[in-house]
Design a protein around this motif. Sequence first.
Motif, PDB file in Angstrom:
ATOM      1  N   THR A  39     -10.147 -49.878   7.206  1.00  0.00           N
ATOM      2  CA  THR A  39     -10.290 -48.278   7.311  1.00  0.00           C
ATOM      3  C   THR A  39     -11.434 -47.819   8.175  1.00  0.00           C
ATOM      4  O   THR A  39     -12.421 -48.615   8.222  1.00  0.00           O
ATOM      5  N   ASP A  40     -11.034 -47.137   8.961  1.00  0.00           N
ATOM      6  CA  ASP A  40     -11.998 -46.741   9.833  1.00  0.00           C
ATOM      7  C   ASP A  40     -12.853 -45.630   9.381  1.00  0.00           C
ATOM      8  O   ASP A  40     -12.637 -44.644   8.503  1.00  0.00           O
ATOM      9  N   ILE A  41     -14.154 -45.456   9.908  1.00  0.00           N
ATOM     10  CA  ILE A  41     -15.133 -44.950   9.168  1.00  0.00           C
ATOM     11  C   ILE A  41     -15.902 -43.715  10.216  1.00  0.00           C
ATOM     12  O   ILE A  41     -16.422 -44.440  11.342  1.00  0.00           O
ATOM     13  N   ALA A  80     -12.395 -55.219   0.958  1.00  0.00           N
ATOM     14  CA  ALA A  80     -12.262 -54.192   1.793  1.00  0.00           C
ATOM     15  C   ALA A  80     -12.599 -54.527   3.110  1.00  0.00           C
ATOM     16  O   ALA A  80     -13.758 -55.232   3.380  1.00  0.00           O
ATOM     17  N   VAL A  81     -12.157 -53.936   4.223  1.00  0.00           N
ATOM     18  CA  VAL A  81     -12.585 -54.048   5.794  1.00  0.00           C
ATOM     19  C   VAL A  81     -12.965 -52.478   6.021  1.00  0.00           C
ATOM     20  O   VAL A  81     -11.994 -51.834   5.890  1.00  0.00           O
ATOM     21  N   VAL A 141     -18.039 -55.286   6.659  1.00  0.00           N
ATOM     22  CA  VAL A 141     -18.195 -54.170   7.597  1.00  0.00           C
ATOM     23  C   VAL A 141     -18.232 -54.627   9.025  1.00  0.00           C
ATOM     24  O   VAL A 141     -19.361 -55.316   9.557  1.00  0.00           O
ATOM     25  N   ALA A 142     -17.191 -54.317   9.771  1.00  0.00           N
ATOM     26  CA  ALA A 142     -17.093 -54.844  11.075  1.00  0.00           C
ATOM     27  C   ALA A 142     -16.893 -53.655  12.181  1.00  0.00           C
ATOM     28  O   ALA A 142     -16.498 -52.630  12.139  1.00  0.00           O
ATOM     29  N   GLU A 144     -21.427 -45.459   4.543  1.00  0.00           N
ATOM     30  CA  GLU A 144     -20.204 -44.680   4.116  1.00  0.00           C
ATOM     31  C   GLU A 144     -19.096 -45.750   3.790  1.00  0.00           C
ATOM     32  O   GLU A 144     -18.570 -45.471   2.881  1.00  0.00           O
ATOM     33  N   GLY A 145     -18.999 -46.640   4.595  1.00  0.00           N
ATOM     34  CA  GLY A 145     -17.817 -47.742   4.466  1.00  0.00           C
ATOM     35  C   GLY A 145     -18.080 -48.410   3.243  1.00  0.00           C
ATOM     36  O   GLY A 145     -17.135 -48.743   2.525  1.00  0.00           O
ATOM     37  N   VAL A 146     -19.422 -48.737   2.704  1.00  0.00           N
ATOM     38  CA  VAL A 146     -19.359 -49.504   1.772  1.00  0.00           C
ATOM     39  C   VAL A 146     -19.277 -48.681   0.389  1.00  0.00           C
ATOM     40  O   VAL A 146     -18.787 -49.100  -0.569  1.00  0.00           O
TER      41      VAL A 146
END
Length: 230
Positions: free
Chosen positions: A36-38, A4-5, A68-69, A53-55
């Motif tokens: 996915t924008d977070i 996932a990105v 996580v970019a 939250e992204g993780v």
Amino acid sequence: MKIAVVMPFRPQPSREYAHDVSVAHWRRALPAIAVTDIDTDDEPFNPAACRNEGVRRAARSGADVVVVADADTLVEECPLWQAIRGAAASGLVHLPYTEYRSLGADGTAQHRAGRALRDCTAVTVHGACSGVYVTTPATWWSHGGQDERFRGWGFEDAAWEVAHTTLLGAPPVRHEGRAYALHHSPAVKEGPQYEANAALCHRYLEAAEDPAALRALVRERDTVPSPPRL
């Protein structure tokens, strides 16, 4: 392996170009993977909370490895894949670069005009430990993720690196290569919140040689009520 990105991002006019270039970059590097924008809606914008939250979202989707970019940072493909494979097995977070280049306004304009990233004017940021993290969800939470008390911009990455090194017994694993940070209007790095971030980071540095003290500092944040999200 499912990847996932996730990308912390809140739209702002000066950041749109860097965001769009970054999304296109990840779609080329990992063409089968959604980006996915977070945004956690914290005020001010909270990169640490967005990364956490992204993780979480990646884990709920069944991802084995999470990239996580930051929405302004590009990395080379070979070290990226080395980091993905390494993160899946090592129990440590991997950084897909050994050199972090900040392009600035001039370098970003050059890239925008078609110049290759490696040939653009840039300043090397020594000791950079942010930009792109490659991890499994279990590894991210094994040392507490990032401290969401670092509100706004500044110091959350340095504190995270201290926690990783102290609690996991080793620094993040780096892979030979370059990261490139595109230019945008800088965030405010002054005022009471910035000073509070600096003070909290100092506490992490003081605890760096004492795993028990570091664990207590990580646990402490879970007892501090979060400010209301607007």
